[in-house]
Design a protein around this motif. Structure first.
Motif, PDB file in Angstrom:
ATOM      1  N   ASP A 173       0.854  -1.194   0.000  1.00  6.19           N
ATOM      2  CA  ASP A 173       0.000   0.000   0.000  1.00  6.19           C
ATOM      3  C   ASP A 173       0.889   1.243   0.000  1.00  6.19           C
ATOM      4  O   ASP A 173       1.575   1.527   0.989  1.00  6.19           O
ATOM      5  CB  ASP A 173      -0.897  -0.010   1.240  1.00  6.19           C
ATOM      6  CG  ASP A 173      -1.889   1.149   1.240  1.00  6.19           C
ATOM      7  OD1 ASP A 173      -1.747   2.075   0.416  1.00  6.19           O
ATOM      8  OD2 ASP A 173      -2.819   1.120   2.070  1.00  6.19           O
ATOM      9  N   PRO A 174       0.905   2.028  -1.081  1.00  4.57           N
ATOM     10  CA  PRO A 174       1.805   3.191  -1.157  1.00  4.57           C
ATOM     11  C   PRO A 174       1.467   4.298  -0.170  1.00  4.57           C
ATOM     12  O   PRO A 174       2.319   5.152   0.107  1.00  4.57           O
ATOM     13  CB  PRO A 174       1.630   3.672  -2.609  1.00  4.57           C
ATOM     14  CG  PRO A 174       0.294   3.163  -3.022  1.00  4.57           C
ATOM     15  CD  PRO A 174       0.097   1.873  -2.306  1.00  4.57           C
ATOM     16  N   THR A 175       0.257   4.299   0.378  1.00  4.15           N
ATOM     17  CA  THR A 175      -0.079   5.319   1.378  1.00  4.15           C
ATOM     18  C   THR A 175       0.621   5.044   2.709  1.00  4.15           C
ATOM     19  O   THR A 175       0.760   5.949   3.532  1.00  4.15           O
ATOM     20  CB  THR A 175      -1.599   5.377   1.601  1.00  4.15           C
ATOM     21  OG1 THR A 175      -2.046   4.117   2.126  1.00  4.15           O
ATOM     22  CG2 THR A 175      -2.318   5.654   0.285  1.00  4.15           C
TER      23      THR A 175
ATOM     24  N   TRP B 265       3.539   2.643   2.710  1.00 10.69           N
ATOM     25  CA  TRP B 265       4.914   2.292   2.364  1.00 10.69           C
ATOM     26  C   TRP B 265       5.329   3.071   1.112  1.00 10.69           C
ATOM     27  O   TRP B 265       5.043   2.621  -0.005  1.00 10.69           O
ATOM     28  CB  TRP B 265       5.036   0.792   2.108  1.00 10.69           C
ATOM     29  CG  TRP B 265       4.313  -0.074   3.099  1.00 10.69           C
ATOM     30  CD1 TRP B 265       3.050  -0.580   2.979  1.00 10.69           C
ATOM     31  CD2 TRP B 265       4.804  -0.517   4.361  1.00 10.69           C
ATOM     32  NE1 TRP B 265       2.719  -1.318   4.083  1.00 10.69           N
ATOM     33  CE2 TRP B 265       3.778  -1.298   4.956  1.00 10.69           C
ATOM     34  CE3 TRP B 265       6.008  -0.341   5.055  1.00 10.69           C
ATOM     35  CZ2 TRP B 265       3.920  -1.894   6.192  1.00 10.69           C
ATOM     36  CZ3 TRP B 265       6.141  -0.936   6.289  1.00 10.69           C
ATOM     37  CH2 TRP B 265       5.123  -1.693   6.846  1.00 10.69           C
ATOM     38  N   PRO B 266       5.972   4.216   1.229  1.00 12.01           N
ATOM     39  CA  PRO B 266       6.443   4.951   0.035  1.00 12.01           C
ATOM     40  C   PRO B 266       7.372   4.069  -0.798  1.00 12.01           C
ATOM     41  O   PRO B 266       8.192   3.333  -0.258  1.00 12.01           O
ATOM     42  CB  PRO B 266       7.188   6.145   0.637  1.00 12.01           C
ATOM     43  CG  PRO B 266       6.609   6.309   2.015  1.00 12.01           C
ATOM     44  CD  PRO B 266       6.280   4.922   2.479  1.00 12.01           C
ATOM     45  N   GLU B 267       7.196   4.156  -2.113  1.00  8.89           N
ATOM     46  CA  GLU B 267       7.959   3.306  -3.040  1.00  8.89           C
ATOM     47  C   GLU B 267       7.923   1.846  -2.564  1.00  8.89           C
ATOM     48  O   GLU B 267       8.948   1.243  -2.236  1.00  8.89           O
ATOM     49  CB  GLU B 267       9.404   3.775  -3.153  1.00  8.89           C
ATOM     50  CG  GLU B 267       9.556   5.179  -3.703  1.00  8.89           C
ATOM     51  CD  GLU B 267      11.020   5.575  -3.855  1.00  8.89           C
ATOM     52  OE1 GLU B 267      11.570   5.391  -4.970  1.00  8.89           O
ATOM     53  OE2 GLU B 267      11.606   6.017  -2.858  1.00  8.89           O
ATOM     54  N   PRO B 268       6.760   1.250  -2.545  1.00  9.31           N
ATOM     55  CA  PRO B 268       6.606  -0.079  -1.929  1.00  9.31           C
ATOM     56  C   PRO B 268       7.399  -1.190  -2.602  1.00  9.31           C
ATOM     57  O   PRO B 268       7.728  -2.185  -1.954  1.00  9.31           O
ATOM     58  CB  PRO B 268       5.101  -0.336  -2.034  1.00  9.31           C
ATOM     59  CG  PRO B 268       4.631   0.538  -3.145  1.00  9.31           C
ATOM     60  CD  PRO B 268       5.496   1.752  -3.096  1.00  9.31           C
ATOM     61  N   LYS B 269       7.728  -1.048  -3.890  1.00 10.56           N
ATOM     62  CA  LYS B 269       8.451  -2.103  -4.589  1.00 10.56           C
ATOM     63  C   LYS B 269       9.965  -1.963  -4.464  1.00 10.56           C
ATOM     64  O   LYS B 269      10.704  -2.749  -5.050  1.00 10.56           O
ATOM     65  CB  LYS B 269       8.043  -2.125  -6.060  1.00 10.56           C
ATOM     66  CG  LYS B 269       6.581  -2.527  -6.265  1.00 10.56           C
ATOM     67  CD  LYS B 269       6.237  -2.687  -7.732  1.00 10.56           C
ATOM     68  CE  LYS B 269       4.790  -3.142  -7.902  1.00 10.56           C
ATOM     69  NZ  LYS B 269       4.441  -3.336  -9.322  1.00 10.56           N
TER      70      LYS B 269
END
Length: 314
Positions: free
Chosen positions: A223-225, A227-231
């Protein structure tokens, strides 16, 4: 009879300890896959041959582990000292369970049964731990800077006791990040505990006695909200100030059905990393078109072939 087919685990029993580790490990791996299939498939699975095979595997495993534990108990009972002093896994678990239930022989069935349950839990922990470390090795091979920072911490920290493992702060961050990006189990279900007739989810009234929630921890971990830059594999996101919201990070699940072996798994993974990464550099052979990709099965799998090798550090 001579023509009887031995159980998968019984075929590995030897005279000294009652088992062959290689054969036992192979069947534990098969059993864990079978159990996961039973948990995460459609209700019609209950009527398939696969379910029968799963039940047979679990029954055989319990039967043969009971034989092993009984043999260990007999070995200990024949010793001069009546107290359990063995320092192997079965002996330690027997000692722990014996201390809970007292020393009376009438408690022996309970002690044996509980010890068998504990061994099966440890076996499943080991199977998932191997998968989790494999994923971490992939990420470390892709990020040599991160790997170098982790190796530096491991070399600076002398590991002699369990307390020393708590000082591996950056190593733990690497493990947390790997389990975020590639959790061993990607999906699960939970049935509501019936405390009322209905519960409201959004604008819908849902009957609790029929409500089962399906969820994906992989989706929550991406979830990018939150975890910034989740990948991106970024252990530094796990700062002292960062606290993910409740249930946003559940590599070991949570609540009453959370993983009983999560603390053991973390300790074992840290010990394994401290031995391997101090002496070997993890490298990976791939080009831009052959980057590792993951797919969802019953546990996370690498879809394409990835060659990882360990180069001795001079």
């Amino acid at each position: 009879s001579a023509d009887a087919t031995p159980s998968p685990v019984s075929s590995g029993i030897n005279a000294e300890y009652g088992y062959s580790p290689v054969i036992i490990a192979d069947n534990i791996n098969k059993m864990s896959k079978a159990v996961l299939q039973a948990v995460f498939t459609h209700w019609s699975y209950m009527f398939t041959k696969a379910r029968e095979d799963t039940q047979r595997m679990i029954k055989c495993m319990r039967k043969d582990l009971t034989v092993i534990v009984h043999r260990k108990w007999d070995e200990i009972s024949q010793a001069e000292d009546s107290e359990i002093q063995s320092d192997d896994l079965v002996g330690l678990l027997l000692r722990a369970n014996k201390s809970k239930d007292g020393k009376s022989m009438e408690d022996l069935p309970t002690i044996i049964s509980r010890t068998v349950d504990d061994i099966m839990t440890v076996c499943l922990v080991m199977d998932n731990m191997v998968k989790q470390l494999s994923m971490l090795f992939v990420f470390l091979a892709e990020e040599p800077v991160v790997q170098g920072k982790m190796v530096a911490e491991l070399r600076e920290t002398e590991i002699q006791t369990v307390d020393d493992l708590q000082r591996l702060v950056y190593t733990e961050k690497c493990l947390l990040e790997a389990m975020r990006m590639a959790p061993a189990l990607l999906r699960g279900t939970r049935r509501f505990k019936k405390t009322a007739t209905f519960t409201k989810i959004g604008k819908y009234d849902c009957p609790l006695d029929e409500l089962t929630i399906h969820f994906s921890e992989y989706v929550m971990h991406m979830d990018p909200t939150i975890w910034p830059e989740p990948k991106k594999f970024n252990p530094d996101r796990w700062s002292d100030e960062f606290k993910p919201p409740p249930f946003a990070y559940i590599p070991f699940w949570t609540g009453q059905r959370g993983c009983l072996g999560k603390h053991l798994a973390m300790l074992l993974m840290k010990i394994t990393l401290s031995v391997l990464c101090k002496n070997f550099e993890i490298k990976q052979e791939f080009d831009e078109k052959a980057m590792p990709t993951f797919e969802q099965k019953f546990t996370i799998q690498i879809r394409n072939r990835v060659n990882i090798f360990m180069k001795p550090i001079s």
